[in-house]
Design an enzyme around this catalytic site. Structure first.
Site, PDB file in Angstrom:
ATOM      1  N   HIS A  32     -50.640 -26.238  45.182  1.00 32.48           N
ATOM      2  CA  HIS A  32     -51.423 -25.883  46.074  1.00 32.48           C
ATOM      3  C   HIS A  32     -51.610 -26.635  47.578  1.00 32.48           C
ATOM      4  O   HIS A  32     -52.749 -27.874  46.811  1.00 32.48           O
ATOM      5  CB  HIS A  32     -52.519 -24.745  46.156  1.00 32.48           C
ATOM      6  N   HIS A  74     -54.680 -28.129  56.877  1.00 29.63           N
ATOM      7  CA  HIS A  74     -54.766 -26.513  56.781  1.00 29.63           C
ATOM      8  C   HIS A  74     -56.007 -25.695  57.476  1.00 29.63           C
ATOM      9  O   HIS A  74     -55.757 -24.943  57.992  1.00 29.63           O
ATOM     10  CB  HIS A  74     -55.724 -26.037  55.047  1.00 29.63           C
TER      11      HIS A  74
END
Length: 282
Positions: A32, A74
């Site tokens: 991730h 992100h």
């Protein structure tokens, strides 16, 4: 017909139903934002760390700068993972879309994580894809915050094409996902050969609609049950294969073993080594 489909789904969701057998040895483990427990997230260092740990699948997030460059980050703000407050103190709230690519290139995206990573930069998607290619890795690419960037899905597809990632050899190493169903539908309509994934947990009654344009349903592990995974697996996606499930974000051994028991096809994790070890010990 609709009643019959819903009846089948209801049966699959019942507590007594059996999920599709989950073979942990075949569970895909995806790093991730790279191996983000061990290196600053969404950086070249994080995908290098994933490779060093022996993992080929990595996940990232793509957004757009003020002058139209695609970058890998992100948050919609630069504040958490860079030193933007120090470099540009008068430009709060430091949104990615309000900075040019050249300005973002000046930022330190590693010191917040550890002094050892001082000087690490926010990568452009172009540089990131070149690095993925160099490492022989596979990519789960997230179209991030598309509501902030009109045409983001189309621009990402154009960039992927420019980098040679839309040929048959590379398509086996690429999944495009988003929380935006519209974005995933757009990707499927424009490039139907791409494997797509929807981030979220559609209701059982909605799954047949998603199966028209997505190959995977990728929910938070906390929203899952064995029955729900079985329901997802009962539908065929646009490439005439059963829908798959990648659960996020699984970071400890006990959770990994529990989620594997639901029959998921993959797990997205900050700690891929921990998850792999847990699945191997089952």
């Amino acid at each position: 017909m609709a009643a019959a489909v819903l009846g089948t789904v209801a049966l699959l969701l019942s507590p007594t139903s059996d999920a599709r057998a989950g073979d942990e040895s075949e569970t895909t483990v995806i790093a991730h934002r790279g191996a983000s427990a061990y290196a600053p997230e969404n950086t070249l260092a994080s995908i290098d760390k994933a490779a060093q740990l022996g993992f080929t699948w990595v996940e990232n997030d793509v957004q757009r700068t003020k002058d139209g460059e695609l970058v890998v980050i992100h948050d919609d703000s630069l504040q958490r993972t860079t030193n933007v407050e120090q470099v540009f103190p008068g430009r709060a709230p430091w949104k990615v879309k309000d900075f040019t690519a050249a300005e973002i290139a000046r930022l330190d995206a590693g010191s917040w994580y550890s002094p050892a990573y001082a000087g690490t930069r926010v990568p452009t998607l172009k540089d990131y894809m070149c690095h993925i290619e160099h490492n022989h890795e596979k990519l789960l690419l997230e179209i991030k915050n598309p509501e902030l960037y009109p045409g983001l899905a189309q621009q990402i597809l154009k960039q992927l094409g420019s980098e040679g990632w839309l040929d048959q050899r590379h398509l086996k190493r690429l999944i495009v996902q988003s929380f935006s169903a519209d974005s995933i539908r757009t990707v499927h309509e424009l490039r139907p050969a791409i494997t797509t994934a929807y981030l979220g947990t559609p209701t059982a009654a909605q799954l047949h609609q998603f199966a028209r344009f997505t190959d995977l349903i990728n929910p938070s592990y906390g929203s899952l049950s064995k029955g729900y995974v079985s329901a997802v697996h009962s539908f065929e996606g646009p490439h005439d294969k059963p829908l798959r499930v990648f659960a996020w974000t699984v970071n400890d051994a006990a959770t990994a073993r529990r989620v594997a028991g639901y029959g998921v096809d993959g797990m997205i994790t900050n700690k891929p080594d921990v998850v792999k070890a847990a699945l191997g010990s089952n």
